[in-house]
Scaffold this motif. Structure first.
Motif: not given
Length: 444
Positions: A403-416
């Motif tokens: 929801n956050l990544l798509m709505k705010d057009n964010l770029q994700i770098a890593y998962f922990t």
């Protein structure tokens, strides 16, 4: 009495070992979870030790009835894999039942219809009701159709292992007259799984619409691979850090308290220094939290990576200049509540200088949607470059990330995905995100 200790990577595996060697009547004496190997907890592995015993002479006592509470717990522990499997079979079974009922209705009405050839009204009504024409369909053929439907329905209701979810290829879809929207209705198993993860309805529709437009190449593909390709079109993924030729890339991790910034900083340093052979330095600004500096010092000492402490913007500049020959410099900052505007402004002034710092926002996957939006809004004063999602292993559903990544057009770098350094971190990819979303689904 025979007493023996078993060790395994999970409690379930340890108990299986007990049962396999000592039998179902073995008595569990103790269980223990602990870490082994490594240095100061670094690179250690978690194991489970179970001590069990059995009397080889005494006849085992009859087993006590299973308490109702335990039976209820077993029911609750049914895996998401089984739930999704059932949800996939239910629509098919329902459609087959409806079609079978229609064929049976046609069979019952077929004989009276033949006795009234002048009007043909019963025959027309039956065909209209079922959506099938009875013209030129012999009674014997109708019986064969009924048998086929009954056999297919029975097979679909049989228990068994996980089903394979496959996508029709282009030729199959064209032959059956199906479009992408028909293959992926909003009540499809995939849509249900996305909804179970907490993805908003409008974004589910967008995901399904995008997925339906993807070309299908060379036969069937799995849901996971198709969903991964869809995420690749809808979400930005940063990929592996690209190094600069004449200066280091400087990355500062910011975020609320308790999201694991210090551990994530150590994981990033280990990933690029130990695993990839890059020259890395660490800087910490977290001089407020008790033990924060010592924690990062321990990591830096074990990894052989230099660490600098900066309590002022000037000290930060000097630390960067000191390690200008490095490939990467990771800066750990103090956790700040997103509600504390004064502290956030103070940190912003700290990072606002001539040094080209990229700011990564650390967010916990366990945080609710509304709070994630609020955190992002408050931390946006830092000109966020990318986001890192931590504590993936502690979250039951991950729709809040989507929801956050798509709505705010964010770029994700890593998962922990845990506390181990450096194992429990990886570069975020669309394929991995699809795997995480469908981690409770059957194997495709």
């Amino acid at each position: 009495m025979l007493v023996k200790t078993f060790q395994a990577a999970s409690m379930a595996e340890a108990l299986r070992m007990v049962k396999a060697e000592l039998g179902p009547d073995a008595m569990i004496l103790s269980t223990k979870k602990e870490k082994t190997g490594g240095l100061f907890g670094f690179f250690s592995k978690q194991v489970y030790r179970v001590t069990a015993a059995i009397d080889p002479v005494r006849k085992p006592a009859p087993s006590a009835p299973v308490p109702p509470a335990y039976r209820e717990q077993q029911v609750r522990e049914r895996t998401a894999k089984e739930d999704l499997e059932n949800s996939m079979l239910a629509p098919l079974a329902r459609e087959l039942r409806e079609l079978r009922e229609r064929v049976e209705a046609l069979s019952r009405r077929e004989e009276p219809a033949r006795q009234e050839p002048e009007t043909g009204l019963p025959q027309m009504a039956a065909a209209q009701e079922a959506g099938i024409s009875l013209n030129n369909i012999p009674r014997g053929d109708l019986e064969e159709i009924k048998k086929l439907l009954l056999n297919t329905l029975a097979k679909s209701q049989e228990g068994g292992g996980a089903r394979t979810i496959q996508w029709p290829n282009a030729e199959q879809s064209a032959a059956e007259g199906q479009t992408g929207a028909e293959i992926l209705p909003e009540d499809s198993p995939l849509a249900q799984e996305l909804s179970r993860n907490g993805i908003s309805t409008d974004l589910i529709r967008k995901i399904l619409d995008t997925l339906a437009t993807l070309p299908v190449e060379g036969g069937s593909q799995t849901v996971r691979s198709r969903l991964g390709e869809t995420f690749g079109r809808l979400i930005k993924f940063a990929g592996t850090l690209k190094l600069r030729k004449n200066s280091p890339r400087i990355i500062a991790l910011v975020g609320p308290t308790g999201v694991g910034k210090t551990t994530t900083t150590a994981k990033l340093a280990a990933m690029y220094a130990l695993n990839r052979g890059n020259k890395v330095a660490l800087i910490t600004m977290d001089i407020f939290r008790v033990g924060a500096v010592e924690q990062l010092k321990t990591y830096s000492r074990i990894m052989g990576i230099p660490l600098e402490v900066a309590s002022t913007p000037k000290e930060l500049e000097k630390a960067v200049e000191k390690h200008a020959a490095c490939d990467l410099i990771f800066v750990d900052t103090a956790g700040r509540s997103h509600k504390d505007k004064e502290k956030l402004d103070e940190m912003k002034n700290f990072l606002d200088n001539k040094i080209p710092i990229e700011v990564y926002l650390c967010l916990s996957a366990t945080t609710k949607d509304r709070e994630l939006e609020e955190i992002l809004s408050r931390f946006s004063i830092f000109q966020i470059s990318k986001v890192v999602f931590t504590k993936i292993d502690e979250s039951e559903s991950l729709g809040n990330m989507i929801n956050l990544l798509m709505k705010d057009n964010l770029q994700i770098a890593y998962f922990t995905t845990g506390q181990r350094v450096p194992e429990d971190i990886e570069v975020a990819t669309s394929a991995k995100l699809a795997e995480l979303i469908l981690r409770g689904a059957p194997n495709e």
